[in-house]
Design a protein around this motif. Structure first.
Motif, PDB file in Angstrom:
ATOM      1  N   PHE A 195       0.817  -1.223   0.000  1.00 27.43           N
ATOM      2  CA  PHE A 195       0.000   0.000   0.000  1.00 27.43           C
ATOM      3  C   PHE A 195       0.850   1.273   0.000  1.00 27.43           C
ATOM      4  CE2 PHE A 195      -3.150  -3.126   1.202  1.00 27.43           C
ATOM      5  CZ  PHE A 195      -4.226  -2.734   0.410  1.00 27.43           C
ATOM      6  N   ARG A 196       2.139   1.078  -0.256  1.00 29.07           N
ATOM      7  CA  ARG A 196       2.986   2.272  -0.380  1.00 29.07           C
ATOM      8  C   ARG A 196       3.311   2.558  -1.839  1.00 29.07           C
ATOM      9  NH1 ARG A 196       5.688  -0.408   3.906  1.00 29.07           N
ATOM     10  NH2 ARG A 196       4.464   0.001   5.781  1.00 29.07           N
ATOM     11  N   GLU A 197       2.534   1.961  -2.746  1.00 30.91           N
ATOM     12  CA  GLU A 197       2.790   2.192  -4.170  1.00 30.91           C
ATOM     13  C   GLU A 197       2.541   3.670  -4.487  1.00 30.91           C
ATOM     14  OE1 GLU A 197      -0.129  -0.477  -5.817  1.00 30.91           O
ATOM     15  OE2 GLU A 197      -1.728   0.632  -4.869  1.00 30.91           O
ATOM     16  N   PRO A 198       3.240   4.186  -5.508  1.00 25.12           N
ATOM     17  CA  PRO A 198       3.103   5.627  -5.806  1.00 25.12           C
ATOM     18  C   PRO A 198       1.734   5.994  -6.376  1.00 25.12           C
ATOM     19  CG  PRO A 198       4.571   4.550  -7.380  1.00 25.12           C
ATOM     20  CD  PRO A 198       4.197   3.510  -6.385  1.00 25.12           C
ATOM     21  N   LEU A 199       1.443   7.261  -6.370  1.00 24.77           N
ATOM     22  CA  LEU A 199       0.197   7.787  -6.933  1.00 24.77           C
ATOM     23  C   LEU A 199       0.075   7.345  -8.398  1.00 24.77           C
ATOM     24  CD1 LEU A 199      -2.189   9.901  -6.787  1.00 24.77           C
ATOM     25  CD2 LEU A 199      -0.505  11.592  -7.526  1.00 24.77           C
ATOM     26  N   PRO A 200      -1.033   6.692  -8.759  1.00 26.90           N
ATOM     27  CA  PRO A 200      -1.152   6.233 -10.154  1.00 26.90           C
ATOM     28  C   PRO A 200      -1.262   7.420 -11.108  1.00 26.90           C
ATOM     29  CG  PRO A 200      -2.910   5.319  -8.741  1.00 26.90           C
ATOM     30  CD  PRO A 200      -2.216   6.368  -7.951  1.00 26.90           C
ATOM     31  N   SER A 209      -6.923  -1.129 -15.992  1.00 26.19           N
ATOM     32  CA  SER A 209      -8.306  -1.542 -16.262  1.00 26.19           C
ATOM     33  C   SER A 209      -9.047  -1.730 -14.942  1.00 26.19           C
ATOM     34  CB  SER A 209      -8.329  -2.837 -17.072  1.00 26.19           C
ATOM     35  OG  SER A 209      -8.080  -3.921 -16.208  1.00 26.19           O
ATOM     36  N   ILE A 210     -10.323  -1.453 -14.947  1.00 23.35           N
ATOM     37  CA  ILE A 210     -11.117  -1.601 -13.724  1.00 23.35           C
ATOM     38  C   ILE A 210     -11.145  -3.068 -13.299  1.00 23.35           C
ATOM     39  CG2 ILE A 210     -13.298  -1.594 -15.040  1.00 23.35           C
ATOM     40  CD1 ILE A 210     -12.785  -0.419 -11.408  1.00 23.35           C
ATOM     41  N   GLU A 211     -11.053  -3.989 -14.264  1.00 20.59           N
ATOM     42  CA  GLU A 211     -11.003  -5.417 -13.925  1.00 20.59           C
ATOM     43  C   GLU A 211      -9.767  -5.701 -13.069  1.00 20.59           C
ATOM     44  OE1 GLU A 211     -11.691  -4.295 -16.933  1.00 20.59           O
ATOM     45  OE2 GLU A 211     -13.689  -5.104 -17.358  1.00 20.59           O
ATOM     46  N   GLN A 212      -8.638  -5.092 -13.441  1.00 25.54           N
ATOM     47  CA  GLN A 212      -7.395  -5.292 -12.695  1.00 25.54           C
ATOM     48  C   GLN A 212      -7.508  -4.643 -11.307  1.00 25.54           C
ATOM     49  OE1 GLN A 212      -4.871  -7.302 -13.420  1.00 25.54           O
ATOM     50  NE2 GLN A 212      -4.239  -6.748 -11.323  1.00 25.54           N
ATOM     51  N   VAL A 213      -8.101  -3.466 -11.249  1.00 16.71           N
ATOM     52  CA  VAL A 213      -8.251  -2.770  -9.958  1.00 16.71           C
ATOM     53  C   VAL A 213      -9.124  -3.623  -9.033  1.00 16.71           C
ATOM     54  CG1 VAL A 213      -9.115  -0.679  -8.813  1.00 16.71           C
ATOM     55  CG2 VAL A 213      -7.982  -0.494 -11.036  1.00 16.71           C
ATOM     56  N   TYR A 214     -10.158  -4.214  -9.601  1.00 22.69           N
ATOM     57  CA  TYR A 214     -11.048  -5.052  -8.788  1.00 22.69           C
ATOM     58  C   TYR A 214     -10.302  -6.292  -8.279  1.00 22.69           C
ATOM     59  CZ  TYR A 214     -14.890  -8.029  -7.354  1.00 22.69           C
ATOM     60  OH  TYR A 214     -15.706  -8.854  -6.620  1.00 22.69           O
ATOM     61  N   GLU A 215      -9.472  -6.883  -9.124  1.00 20.83           N
ATOM     62  CA  GLU A 215      -8.673  -8.046  -8.686  1.00 20.83           C
ATOM     63  C   GLU A 215      -7.791  -7.660  -7.503  1.00 20.83           C
ATOM     64  OE1 GLU A 215      -8.918 -11.216  -9.167  1.00 20.83           O
ATOM     65  OE2 GLU A 215     -10.597 -10.605 -10.425  1.00 20.83           O
ATOM     66  N   ASP A 216      -7.236  -6.477  -7.606  1.00 24.73           N
ATOM     67  CA  ASP A 216      -6.386  -5.950  -6.544  1.00 24.73           C
ATOM     68  C   ASP A 216      -7.181  -5.852  -5.238  1.00 24.73           C
ATOM     69  OD1 ASP A 216      -3.843  -5.197  -6.188  1.00 24.73           O
ATOM     70  OD2 ASP A 216      -4.107  -3.103  -6.772  1.00 24.73           O
TER      71      ASP A 216
END
Ligand SMILES: Cc1ncc(COP(=O)(O)O)c(C=O)c1O
Length: 491
Positions: free
Chosen positions: A56-61, A66-73
């Motif tokens: 959860f320390r990944e940088p600001l996107p 894709s929303i599918e990928q965000v949902y998987e996350d």
């Protein structure tokens, strides 16, 4: 002009492909329904692995995904690590489970995304009806006013703001507190920290909250309260308000509300009740007499995300005198003028009754749930929790290695593992470790408190999914871990 039109690339946040989005939306709904349906099969709680927390320390996107990928996350990194309060064996702090209907209602409300500050829109009518139902279900007069808020803390702050402004004896909104004499609120030492916070936020300072001792049953000492008020008056302090506890957070104790109402009426001071969870016991006819006098409060704070099991967030403040309520919050600049026609053409402006201007549609989940289940169902579930507390208390009393710390009051049972230990510090240390191991085992999740100087496992049942067998498993697990720890301590 035409050239300009061609050059302009206009964007929106709407999905580029609605059909694909619909497919994903259906999957999300299916997944969440399965998630609720299978909650009993999962551990109550599990720690968040280091690598997940670190992720959860990944940088600001800066570029799209894709929303599918965000949902998987979401499914991988967020969904598996909640507090655990939707589980049948979660009894920590004062947390409700949420319901399937409330979950869907949240989606519908977010889809409408209407602004509940005010205006001519259906949400205002829904909230007004919900507030009317709240008055009816808790014995408050029809003429009272009310507002849905984020939870108990905001409900207490709202009620105490009205108390302060209408009891100060001067126009506090205009003058502020500078130079005024000390204004005081009275409550028992068991009062919830949100009341202390509210008194601080209202500018009265910690000195503005007079904490009155409690008796053996953890309810406010009435003679001590009378004395404190008299002594304060004698030294020029202005008593503003008495806060009665309808269900203390530690033990579920209910102050003698009728007597507090008498005192407030004799002394001409405001009577506020913090009934965050306990007020809802009024819904069970068998428990109603415990709350006698609550209906006489000038303001009442309670939470539907606690003992009405609805999803976060939703609390409520009711105020007996609607004009005092309005005067504490109303502020109408030109750009918010209430009109008689058009979108602003309504007399329903909840922003005149609370802190927030823009407000979400939390009323919808309450409205849908009350209609779906009917108020009697909630009363029965509340009584079921109280009976489960008595059952849990009985299970504890049956075991010689366990010690009940206070008799179960309402829905709270405080106990500890004792075994053959006698040293108070060793007992506290063992039970602290026991609680952590219990949480880590994922079997059950009570919380903790200190009662009469003893560290206690605190089981607060505001859970519509718990069954008696859950308490049997819980007590068995406490004994197993307790004995293991006792053995370790003897090595
Ligand atoms: C008695 C009491 N009052 C107030 C609150 C604060 O409510 P919330 O957490 O919804 O802000 C709580 C929370 O547990 C409570 O138990």
């Amino acid at each position: 002009m035409n050239e300009q039109r061609v050059a302009l690339k206009e964007e929106t946040l709407d999905p580029a492909d609605w059909d694909k989005f619909r497919e994903l939306g259906h999957r999300m709904v299916d997944d969440m329904i399965d998630y609720l349906r299978t909650v009993r099969d999962r551990p109550v709680w599990q720690p968040i692995p280091e690598e997940v927390a670190a992720s959860f320390r990944e940088p600001l996107p800066d570029s799209p995904e894709s929303i599918e990928q965000v949902y998987e996350d979401f499914r991988e990194r967020i969904l598996p690590y909640p507090t655990g309060n939707i589980h049948p064996r979660f009894w920590g702090w004062v947390m409700g489970n949420g319901t399937a209907t409330a979950m869907m209602a949240e989606m519908l409300a977010a889809g409408m995304n209407l602004n509940q500050g005010g205006g001519a829109q259906s949400g205002g009518l829904v909230e007004r009806q919900v507030v009317d139902w709240c008055k009816e279900m808790l014995g408050f007069p029809r003429e009272a006013s009310g507002i849905l808020v984020s939870g108990g803390s905001m409900a207490n702050l709202t009620g105490l703001t009205v108390a302060r402004n209408s009891q100060a004896g001067f126009n506090i909104r205009k003058e502020g507190l500078c130079g005024s004499k000390l204004l005081r609120v009275y409550a028992s030492t068991e009062v919830h920290s949100s009341v202390t916070k509210a008194v601080e936020l209202l500018g009265l300072g910690q000195k503005g909250l007079c904490l009155i001792p409690v008796g053996e049953d953890f309810t406010i000492d009435i003679p001590a309260l009378r004395t404190a008020i008299q002594e304060d008056r004698a030294r020029g302090v202005r008593p503003l308000c008495v806060v009665g506890c309808a269900g203390t957070v530690n033990t579920g104790a209910i102050d003698p509300l009728d007597t507090l109402a008498d005192i407030c009426s004799e002394e001409k001071i405001w009577f506020h009740v913090d009934g965050a969870f306990g007020a809802l016991a009024f819904l069970a006819p068998e428990l109603r007499s415990l709350l006698k006098g609550m209906e006489r409060a000038d303001s009442l704070a309670f939470d539907m995300h606690k003992w009405m099991y609805l999803s976060y967030e939703v609390g409520c403040t009711l105020v007996r005198d609607p004009e005092a309520h309005r005067l504490a919050f109303t502020l109408t600049p030109d750009y918010l003028e209430h009109t008689t026609r058009g979108i602003a053409g309504s007399d329903l402006w909840f922003s005149d009754y609370g802190v927030q201007l823009t407000r979400g549609f939390r009323a919808l989940k309450v409205w849908m749930s009350l209609k779906e289940h009917g108020i009697d169902t909630f009363g029965r579930l509340i009584l079921q929790n109280v009976e489960q507390a008595r059952y849990c208390e009985w299970l504890v009393k049956e075991e010689k290695d366990l010690e009940l710390i206070v008799p179960a009051s309402l829905n709270i049972v405080c106990f500890r593992y004792k075994g053959l230990l006698t040293d108070p510090a060793a007992l506290d240390a063992l039970n602290k470790e026991l609680l952590l191991r219990l949480h880590e085992s994922g079997v059950a999740a009570p919380s903790y408190t200190v009662v009469n100087g003893k560290y206690a496992l605190r089981t607060c049942i505001t859970n519509h999914r718990s069954k008696r067998e859950d308490f049997e498993l819980f007590v068995k697990e406490v004994l197993r871990i307790g004995r293991e720890l006792e053995k370790e301590s003897l090595r």
